[in-house]
Design an enzyme around this catalytic site. Structure first.
Site, PDB file in Angstrom:
ATOM      1  N   ARG A  87       0.928  -1.235  -0.134  1.00 25.47           N
ATOM      2  CA  ARG A  87      -0.176  -0.152  -0.116  1.00 25.47           C
ATOM      3  C   ARG A  87       1.095   1.186  -0.020  1.00 25.47           C
ATOM      4  NH1 ARG A  87      -4.765   2.326   3.970  1.00 25.47           N
ATOM      5  NH2 ARG A  87      -4.814   4.190   2.815  1.00 25.47           N
ATOM      6  N   ARG A  96      -6.201   1.907  -3.045  1.00 31.36           N
ATOM      7  CA  ARG A  96      -5.336   1.270  -2.370  1.00 31.36           C
ATOM      8  C   ARG A  96      -5.302  -0.338  -2.729  1.00 31.36           C
ATOM      9  NH1 ARG A  96      -8.486   3.797   2.248  1.00 31.36           N
ATOM     10  NH2 ARG A  96      -8.655   5.279   0.649  1.00 31.36           N
ATOM     11  N   ASP A  99      -6.468  -1.878   2.585  1.00 30.76           N
ATOM     12  CA  ASP A  99      -6.957  -0.898   3.644  1.00 30.76           C
ATOM     13  C   ASP A  99      -7.351  -1.540   4.806  1.00 30.76           C
ATOM     14  OD1 ASP A  99      -7.053   1.621   5.075  1.00 30.76           O
ATOM     15  OD2 ASP A  99      -9.402   1.431   4.536  1.00 30.76           O
ATOM     16  N   ASP A 101      -8.904  -1.192   8.561  1.00 33.05           N
ATOM     17  CA  ASP A 101      -9.485  -0.277   9.514  1.00 33.05           C
ATOM     18  C   ASP A 101      -9.793  -0.841  10.967  1.00 33.05           C
ATOM     19  OD1 ASP A 101      -9.122   2.448   8.065  1.00 33.05           O
ATOM     20  OD2 ASP A 101     -10.967   2.117   7.386  1.00 33.05           O
TER      21      ASP A 101
END
Length: 182
Positions: A87, A96, A99, A101
């Site tokens: 990334r 990307r 990712d 989170d």
């Protein structure tokens, strides 16, 4: 003395290259060591990008797990998985390869400089709420309430661009296939 493992919710997304392979690599990297004990991984959804520049659609999934890492340690583990997937952070909300989170860490509510818990926009994102509900229909987002209620409050248009990807399955090593493996 060993602290109890905290339940955590992670959202994974990819919209560059082999998106499904990037998601699987993320699951593999996150769950390969002793830091994270995976509970389940959701079905895979295709979603339109939210915010940012014009870019390809995402594949998204949610991973539930338990960890003894601190919230900062969990964030670092997610960022290590992103780096392993090559990334590159050039643009906020840009495309990307991977990712990761941190959506929720137990019942913790905090606002640090590197990590806000729960994720500050999770309650607005159908691409997080829908797959999370697939894993746990009684899920609660700390400080916000029932995930089902949050999704309902967004209205039907919020999930209109969200489609489960037929045949797309993510695996957790050593576990039987989850809800996405039909």
């Amino acid at each position: 003395m060993t602290a109890a493992a905290a339940p955590v919710v992670l959202a994974l997304g990819s919209n560059l290259g082999d998106r499904l392979a990037h998601l699987q690599a993320g699951v593999d990297l996150l769950t390969s060591g002793p830091e994270l004990t995976a509970a389940a991984v959701s079905p895979v959804y295709q979603t339109a990008p939210v915010g940012g520049p014009p870019q390809p659609d995402y594949l998204n999934a949610v991973l539930t797990a338990r960890t003894q890492l601190s919230p900062a340690g969990l964030l670092a583990l997610g960022q290590a998985a992103e780096r392993a997937a090559h990334r590159v952070r050039r643009q906020r909300f840009g495309p990307r390869t991977l990712d990761v989170d941190v959506i929720a860490y137990g019942d913790e509510i905090s606002a640090g400089p590197q990590l806000i818990l729960p994720h500050p926009r999770a309650h607005e994102r159908a691409f997080v709420l829908v797959p999370w509900l697939d894993l746990d229909p009684r899920a609660q987002l700390p400080g916000r309430g029932a995930v089902a209620g949050l999704l309902a409050a967004l209205g039907p248009a919020a999930a209109a661009g969200l489609a489960q990807v037929p045949g797309a399955r993510l695996r957790i090593a050593g576990m039987a296939p989850g809800p996405g493996a039909r």
